[in-house]
Design an enzyme around this catalytic site. Sequence first.
Site, PDB file in Angstrom:
ATOM      1  N   CYS A 131      58.846  73.506  90.323  1.00  0.00           N
ATOM      2  CA  CYS A 131      57.486  73.141  89.909  1.00  0.00           C
ATOM      3  C   CYS A 131      56.630  74.359  89.623  1.00  0.00           C
ATOM      4  CB  CYS A 131      56.810  72.316  90.982  1.00  0.00           C
ATOM      5  SG  CYS A 131      57.808  70.937  91.452  1.00  0.00           S
ATOM      6  N   ALA A 153      65.830  61.418  96.933  1.00  0.00           N
ATOM      7  CA  ALA A 153      67.283  61.269  96.763  1.00  0.00           C
ATOM      8  C   ALA A 153      67.930  62.422  96.014  1.00  0.00           C
ATOM      9  CB  ALA A 153      67.562  59.968  96.016  1.00  0.00           C
ATOM     10  N   HIS A 154      67.223  62.967  95.011  1.00  0.00           N
ATOM     11  CA  HIS A 154      67.912  63.915  94.125  1.00  0.00           C
ATOM     12  C   HIS A 154      68.170  65.267  94.759  1.00  0.00           C
ATOM     13  CE1 HIS A 154      64.398  66.362  92.414  1.00  0.00           C
ATOM     14  NE2 HIS A 154      63.791  65.460  93.141  1.00  0.00           N
ATOM     15  N   THR A 201      57.078  63.113  95.789  1.00  0.00           N
ATOM     16  CA  THR A 201      55.707  63.362  95.331  1.00  0.00           C
ATOM     17  C   THR A 201      54.840  62.140  95.652  1.00  0.00           C
ATOM     18  OG1 THR A 201      56.474  64.836  93.594  1.00  0.00           O
ATOM     19  CG2 THR A 201      54.293  63.869  93.292  1.00  0.00           C
ATOM     20  N   GLN A 258      63.922  68.906 101.698  1.00  0.00           N
ATOM     21  CA  GLN A 258      65.016  69.889 101.593  1.00  0.00           C
ATOM     22  C   GLN A 258      65.940  69.851 102.805  1.00  0.00           C
ATOM     23  OE1 GLN A 258      65.783  71.627  98.961  1.00  0.00           O
ATOM     24  NE2 GLN A 258      63.933  71.351  97.729  1.00  0.00           N
ATOM     25  N   THR A 276      57.968  46.403  91.777  1.00  0.00           N
ATOM     26  CA  THR A 276      59.317  45.874  92.051  1.00  0.00           C
ATOM     27  C   THR A 276      60.254  47.006  92.453  1.00  0.00           C
ATOM     28  OG1 THR A 276      58.913  44.165  90.411  1.00  0.00           O
ATOM     29  CG2 THR A 276      61.209  44.532  91.041  1.00  0.00           C
ATOM     30  N   ASN A 280      61.395  74.805 100.431  1.00  0.00           N
ATOM     31  CA  ASN A 280      62.213  74.717  99.219  1.00  0.00           C
ATOM     32  C   ASN A 280      62.488  76.077  98.588  1.00  0.00           C
ATOM     33  OD1 ASN A 280      59.336  73.961  99.056  1.00  0.00           O
ATOM     34  ND2 ASN A 280      59.601  74.290  96.862  1.00  0.00           N
TER      35      ASN A 280
HETATM   36  N1  PLP Z   1      58.758  68.401  98.639  1.00  0.00           N
HETATM   37  C1  PLP Z   1      59.657  69.399  98.547  1.00  0.00           C
HETATM   38  C2  PLP Z   1      59.871  70.308  99.715  1.00  0.00           C
HETATM   39  C3  PLP Z   1      60.367  69.593  97.362  1.00  0.00           C
HETATM   40  O1  PLP Z   1      61.250  70.592  97.272  1.00  0.00           O
HETATM   41  C4  PLP Z   1      60.126  68.715  96.276  1.00  0.00           C
HETATM   42  C5  PLP Z   1      60.824  68.932  94.976  1.00  0.00           C
HETATM   43  O2  PLP Z   1      61.077  70.054  94.564  1.00  0.00           O
HETATM   44  C6  PLP Z   1      59.193  67.684  96.435  1.00  0.00           C
HETATM   45  C7  PLP Z   1      58.532  67.564  97.625  1.00  0.00           C
HETATM   46  C8  PLP Z   1      58.872  66.729  95.319  1.00  0.00           C
HETATM   47  O3  PLP Z   1      59.961  65.881  95.092  1.00  0.00           O
HETATM   48  P1  PLP Z   1      60.000  64.981  93.766  1.00  0.00           P
HETATM   49  O4  PLP Z   1      59.730  65.889  92.618  1.00  0.00           O
HETATM   50  O5  PLP Z   1      61.363  64.427  93.769  1.00  0.00           O
HETATM   51  O6  PLP Z   1      58.952  63.940  93.888  1.00  0.00           O
END
Ligand code: PLP
Length: 378
Positions: A322, A195-196, A70, A175, A232, A147
């Site tokens: 989201c 990363a997640h 994001t 993704q 940091t 996504n």
């Molecule tokens: N972009 C894509 C394609 C995503 O699937 C996501 C999270 O679902 C994001 C951006 C945003 O990532 P984050 O919430 O880790 O900042």
Amino acid sequence: MIYFDYNATAPVMREAREAWLNVTEKIAGNPSSMHHAGTKAAIALADARETLAAVLGCNPMDIVWTSGATEANNTVMHHFARKLAPTEPIFVSAIEHPCVDDSSRHYFGKRVRNIPVTREGVVDMDWLTTELADARPGLVAVMAANNETGIIQPWREILAICQAYEVPFFTDAVQFIGKMPCKGLGDCDYVSGAAHKFGGPRGVGFLKIPHRSHLTPLLLGGKQEGGRRAGTENVAIIAAMIAALEIREKQIARSEHLLRKVWRDNFEAQFLRVMPGATILGQNQPRLWNTVSALMPEGDRKSQWVIRLDKAGFAVSTGSACTTGKEEPSHVLSAMGFKAAHALRAVRFSAGWETSEPEWEALLKAILKVHGEMQQKG
Ligand code: PLP
């Protein structure tokens, strides 16, 4: 609980947890400090940068650590808002994640032109080629893989066209990274990752920018990251992110994802057989091996699917994390030309590197059971 929501977030890998603990225990310094402890932290950060650069195929100095995708995506829009002339348009695909969509509208308003997608969920290359020649936008933004649907976008072709017209190309590869081979991503001007989505911790990501280029920082303050992002650096979670990515890269190099794609394809074939009236989005398009985005049969509400499957022990999703919580059709399905009534039947199953073949089979059985229950209730 059997987890089919990797596209929302993936479980943190053991190797990532170990890397986090190792850095946390052994490296106490701030990477900007001049003393020995600081230097150790700076070296760990430099190592992480080199590993990521090697995966993407770019210079280590082109990488800026962020708090996630994001932030990376907002940074790109913020940077271009400062850089471009006040009338210059930008092209943004109609299926971007809200953090690209909303931030582009925030900074560019009506100067955003949405690149349409086909019914199959792929960016309309004819539109893009014609309009690029005509309008010469200041930026083109198309994600590497969606996504919600898992549909892979032709980012290599788009990059080539953008290069021909000398238009910067930005791809949100959140993704894609960790699921598909990353080769070539480093040639894109701007690339974001989180990363997640590939087994690292939440709250860390990166932005790759063109070599030796200026980046207008979104966060102001210290001169970290070469003045491109103040704050940091969290060395431990960056190390954890890179540890996860290295594991994923090895697994992909061994083609483990290809076998997992076979399991997914088998699931889809059976699913379509036993669930008449269901559709799989972009079924014949190149897709991430882990994702099934299905329109469930008529009359089934997607929110019920998620709740009922949850009760049956399966974590699935209605689309992007989201956009859950509100029963609105997703902008991705609207862009693909689906009417609201159709789009409200979308359910996403996104597996991962730990999902087994019996788990796919168990999911199919649970879907059938829930479908039966829904029909009984009328
Ligand atoms: N972009 C894509 C394609 C995503 O699937 C996501 C999270 O679902 C994001 C951006 C945003 O990532 P984050 O919430 O880790 O900042």
